[in-house]
Design a protein around this motif. Structure first.
Motif, PDB file in Angstrom:
ATOM      1  N   LYS A 151       0.587  -1.104  -0.259  1.00  0.00           N
ATOM      2  CA  LYS A 151       0.037   0.035   0.100  1.00  0.00           C
ATOM      3  C   LYS A 151       0.888   1.203   0.272  1.00  0.00           C
ATOM      4  O   LYS A 151       1.924   1.369   0.650  1.00  0.00           O
ATOM      5  N   CYS A 152       0.538   2.223  -0.736  1.00  0.00           N
ATOM      6  CA  CYS A 152       1.255   3.719  -0.879  1.00  0.00           C
ATOM      7  C   CYS A 152       0.231   4.544  -0.989  1.00  0.00           C
ATOM      8  O   CYS A 152      -0.962   4.690  -1.365  1.00  0.00           O
ATOM      9  N   LYS A 153       0.255   5.555   0.166  1.00  0.00           N
ATOM     10  CA  LYS A 153      -0.662   6.594   0.462  1.00  0.00           C
ATOM     11  C   LYS A 153      -0.008   7.848  -0.375  1.00  0.00           C
ATOM     12  O   LYS A 153       0.993   8.647  -0.083  1.00  0.00           O
ATOM     13  N   LEU A 189       5.578  -1.335   3.701  1.00  0.00           N
ATOM     14  CA  LEU A 189       6.072  -2.454   3.408  1.00  0.00           C
ATOM     15  C   LEU A 189       5.299  -3.709   4.076  1.00  0.00           C
ATOM     16  O   LEU A 189       5.497  -3.463   5.277  1.00  0.00           O
ATOM     17  N   PRO A 190       4.639  -4.625   3.300  1.00  0.00           N
ATOM     18  CA  PRO A 190       4.052  -5.846   4.180  1.00  0.00           C
ATOM     19  C   PRO A 190       5.102  -6.719   4.905  1.00  0.00           C
ATOM     20  O   PRO A 190       6.264  -6.759   5.054  1.00  0.00           O
ATOM     21  N   LEU A 231      14.281  -2.334  11.657  1.00  0.00           N
ATOM     22  CA  LEU A 231      13.307  -3.175  10.913  1.00  0.00           C
ATOM     23  C   LEU A 231      13.786  -3.504   9.575  1.00  0.00           C
ATOM     24  O   LEU A 231      13.370  -4.471   8.964  1.00  0.00           O
ATOM     25  N   LEU A 232      14.116  -2.305   8.916  1.00  0.00           N
ATOM     26  CA  LEU A 232      14.106  -2.447   7.666  1.00  0.00           C
ATOM     27  C   LEU A 232      15.360  -3.443   7.153  1.00  0.00           C
ATOM     28  O   LEU A 232      15.424  -3.948   6.250  1.00  0.00           O
ATOM     29  N   VAL A 233      16.423  -3.212   7.997  1.00  0.00           N
ATOM     30  CA  VAL A 233      17.360  -4.370   7.868  1.00  0.00           C
ATOM     31  C   VAL A 233      16.884  -5.479   7.845  1.00  0.00           C
ATOM     32  O   VAL A 233      17.367  -6.579   6.815  1.00  0.00           O
ATOM     33  N   LYS A 234      16.096  -5.916   8.741  1.00  0.00           N
ATOM     34  CA  LYS A 234      15.410  -7.349   8.818  1.00  0.00           C
ATOM     35  C   LYS A 234      14.707  -7.512   7.474  1.00  0.00           C
ATOM     36  O   LYS A 234      14.652  -8.746   7.108  1.00  0.00           O
ATOM     37  N   HIS A 235      13.890  -6.780   7.057  1.00  0.00           N
ATOM     38  CA  HIS A 235      13.350  -6.885   5.731  1.00  0.00           C
ATOM     39  C   HIS A 235      14.052  -7.119   4.613  1.00  0.00           C
ATOM     40  O   HIS A 235      13.648  -8.110   3.912  1.00  0.00           O
TER      41      HIS A 235
END
Length: 245
Positions: A151-153, A189-190, A231-235
């Protein structure tokens, strides 16, 4: 207590080291057409049989391999796709431009015949972080290929986009909307694996038509918090592991 800048640099260094450990340094900038450096087991088919090699670098025009056998200059060979490529991928026809002993092994430089690389070459370059649309650029962060819906707002409301690739610095998405460069959007990001969904504020760097009424948006993550960075690194690690399966 470390500052935000120190924490960010630690995370950047970690991600780049993670990339380098897995696939080698990203680019060799000394060439007019840069090559993605790597270390990938690969086979080369010659008239006398298959030769087991290591793919040392790759570009849109050719490749360099290392092996314990010598090739002949101007010899025609077939560079086979790496293990794990699609069954439909075809070998790439090459001409041996040079061969010599370097760093204790025989190395050879190949030029692709026909001027257009096979799809597996393009996909491998994309996985190594080398953009095909801007062949002279050097990315600061390796990008991880994806086909996730997210999703993007936008200013006009929330819409579903497809993530083409994502990195520590931003993302490339396919979108039905075409915001102007400089516009701010929210990218969600899901959730992936055990990681929850991640909301990132982004600036639109570039927007271009991609055919069929769609658009490709280059997004830059803006001022992420320490929690968002972690959290981005984990993704990103999750996306990378998925490519290895």
């Amino acid at each position: 207590m470390r500052t935000d800048e120190e924490v960010e640099q630690m995370l950047v260094d970690f991600l780049q080291q993670f990339r380098d450990f897995a696939i080698g340094p990203n680019l060799d900038e000394k060439r007019s057409i840069p090559r993605a450096l790597c270390s990938i087991p690969i086979s080369v088919q010659t008239k006398t049989g298959a030769v087991v090699c290591t793919l040392l670098d790759l570009s849109q025009k050719g490749a360099r391999v290392g092996t314990d056998q010598k090739f002949s200059k101007n010899e025609e060979v077939l560079l086979l796709p790496p293990k794990g490529s699609g069954e439909q991928d075809k070998p790439t026809k090459c001409i041996v431009l040079w061969t010599r002993k370097l760093e204790g092994e025989v190395q050879a430089g190949f030029q692709f015949k026909g001027g257009r690389p096979e799809p597996w070459v393009k996909e491998t370059l994309r996985e190594l972080g080398l953009s095909l649309s801007v062949p002279r650029q050097r990315r600061k962060f390796v990008r991880f290929h994806s086909q996730l819906s997210a999703k993007c707002k936008f200013a006009s409301g929330e819409q579903t986009v497809k993530i083409i690739d994502v990195s520590y610095g931003g993302a490339l998405v396919s979108s039905p909307s075409k915001p102007s460069p400089g516009a701010r959007v929210q990218l969600y990001l899901p959730a992936c694996g055990s990681n929850p969904k991640l909301n990132m504020t982004c600036a639109v760097v570039q927007s271009r038509s991609s055919g069929g009424g769609g658009h490709q948006l280059s997004l830059k993550f803006e001022n992420p918090t320490e929690t968002q960075r972690k959290l981005l690194v984990k993704h990103l690690k999750y996306y990378f592991r998925r490519r290895l399966l």
